[in-house]
Design a protein around this motif. Structure first.
Motif, short mmCIF file in Angstrom:
data_model
loop_
_atom_site.label_atom_id
_atom_site.label_comp_id
_atom_site.label_asym_id
_atom_site.label_seq_id
_atom_site.Cartn_x
_atom_site.Cartn_y
_atom_site.Cartn_z
N UNK A 15 37.57 23.48 46.03
CA UNK A 15 38.77 23.89 45.32
C UNK A 15 38.60 23.63 43.83
N UNK A 16 38.04 22.50 43.49
CA UNK A 16 37.80 22.17 42.08
C UNK A 16 36.86 23.21 41.45
N UNK A 17 35.87 23.64 42.21
CA UNK A 17 34.94 24.66 41.71
C UNK A 17 35.62 25.99 41.45
N UNK A 18 36.67 26.31 42.19
CA UNK A 18 37.42 27.55 42.00
C UNK A 18 38.24 27.51 40.70
N UNK A 19 38.62 26.32 40.32
CA UNK A 19 39.47 26.16 39.14
C UNK A 19 38.69 26.33 37.84
N UNK A 20 37.39 26.20 37.91
CA UNK A 20 36.56 26.27 36.69
C UNK A 20 36.25 27.67 36.29
N UNK A 48 42.48 16.64 61.36
CA UNK A 48 41.28 16.15 62.01
C UNK A 48 40.04 16.24 61.13
N UNK A 49 40.23 16.24 59.82
CA UNK A 49 39.09 16.30 58.91
C UNK A 49 38.56 14.90 58.63
N UNK A 50 37.25 14.81 58.52
CA UNK A 50 36.63 13.54 58.15
C UNK A 50 36.79 13.35 56.64
N UNK A 51 36.54 12.13 56.19
CA UNK A 51 36.61 11.86 54.75
C UNK A 51 35.62 12.73 54.00
N UNK A 52 34.44 12.92 54.57
CA UNK A 52 33.41 13.75 53.94
C UNK A 52 33.86 15.21 53.84
N UNK A 53 34.50 15.71 54.88
CA UNK A 53 34.99 17.09 54.85
C UNK A 53 36.09 17.25 53.80
N UNK A 108 46.93 25.97 54.79
CA UNK A 108 47.90 24.94 55.19
C UNK A 108 47.81 24.67 56.69
N UNK A 109 47.67 25.71 57.48
CA UNK A 109 47.54 25.55 58.93
C UNK A 109 46.24 24.83 59.27
N UNK A 110 45.18 25.19 58.58
CA UNK A 110 43.88 24.56 58.78
C UNK A 110 43.96 23.06 58.50
N UNK A 111 44.66 22.70 57.45
CA UNK A 111 44.76 21.29 57.07
C UNK A 111 45.77 20.51 57.92
N UNK A 131 35.91 19.76 50.62
CA UNK A 131 36.96 20.75 50.36
C UNK A 131 37.54 20.58 48.96
N UNK A 132 37.73 19.35 48.55
CA UNK A 132 38.24 19.10 47.19
C UNK A 132 37.25 19.64 46.16
N UNK A 133 35.96 19.45 46.39
CA UNK A 133 34.95 19.95 45.48
C UNK A 133 34.95 21.48 45.43
#
Length: 121
Positions: free
Chosen positions: A116-121, A103-108, A96-99, A112-114
């Motif tokens: 997190x999604x990989x952790x859910x599988x 200052x994250x780019x759209x690519x970053x 949460x602090x990191x986010x 990150x979403x990918x």
């Protein structure tokens, strides 16, 4: 084996990791003299500290140094220490602090979403 390394010890380890894990101490001293201005005695002192911590193994001939720990091991240890120290051991608070700085780019964000999604599988 102690994974807590000081900045000077990390410089020795980075040199070994870049070389694939093995270098003679003299070569490490030469590289670090060029990169940091250290003299040979300083480099040898730091190498000996790495040996004492179990991060490096010394063998002969020519004081050959071999990395016994990986960059990933040190990164995991240091990240855990940071999370414990600054975020009460909570990865959620760390993330949460990191986010929060935004200052994250759209690519970053996409990457990150990918992850997190990989952790859910």
């Amino acid at each position: 084996m102690e994974l807590k390394l000081f900045d000077s010890e990390l410089k020795v380890m980075e040199t070994l990791w870049k070389a694939g894990g093995d270098l003679p101490a003299g070569q490490i001293a030469k590289i670090l003299q060029e990169e940091t201005g250290w003299n040979r005695n300083t480099t040898y002192t730091v190498i000996k500290k790495c040996i004492a911590k179990g991060a490096v193994r010394r063998s002969d001939p020519k004081f050959q140094c071999h990395a016994l720990i990986t960059r990933k091991q040190v990164q995991s240890y240091e990240t855990g220490e940071l999370i414990d120290k600054m975020f009460d051991g909570s990865r959620q608070k760390f993330f949460a602090s990191f986010l929060a700085d935004g200052e994250l780019t759209e690519e970053e964000v996409k990457q990150l979403k990918e992850m997190v999604s990989g952790l859910e599988k």
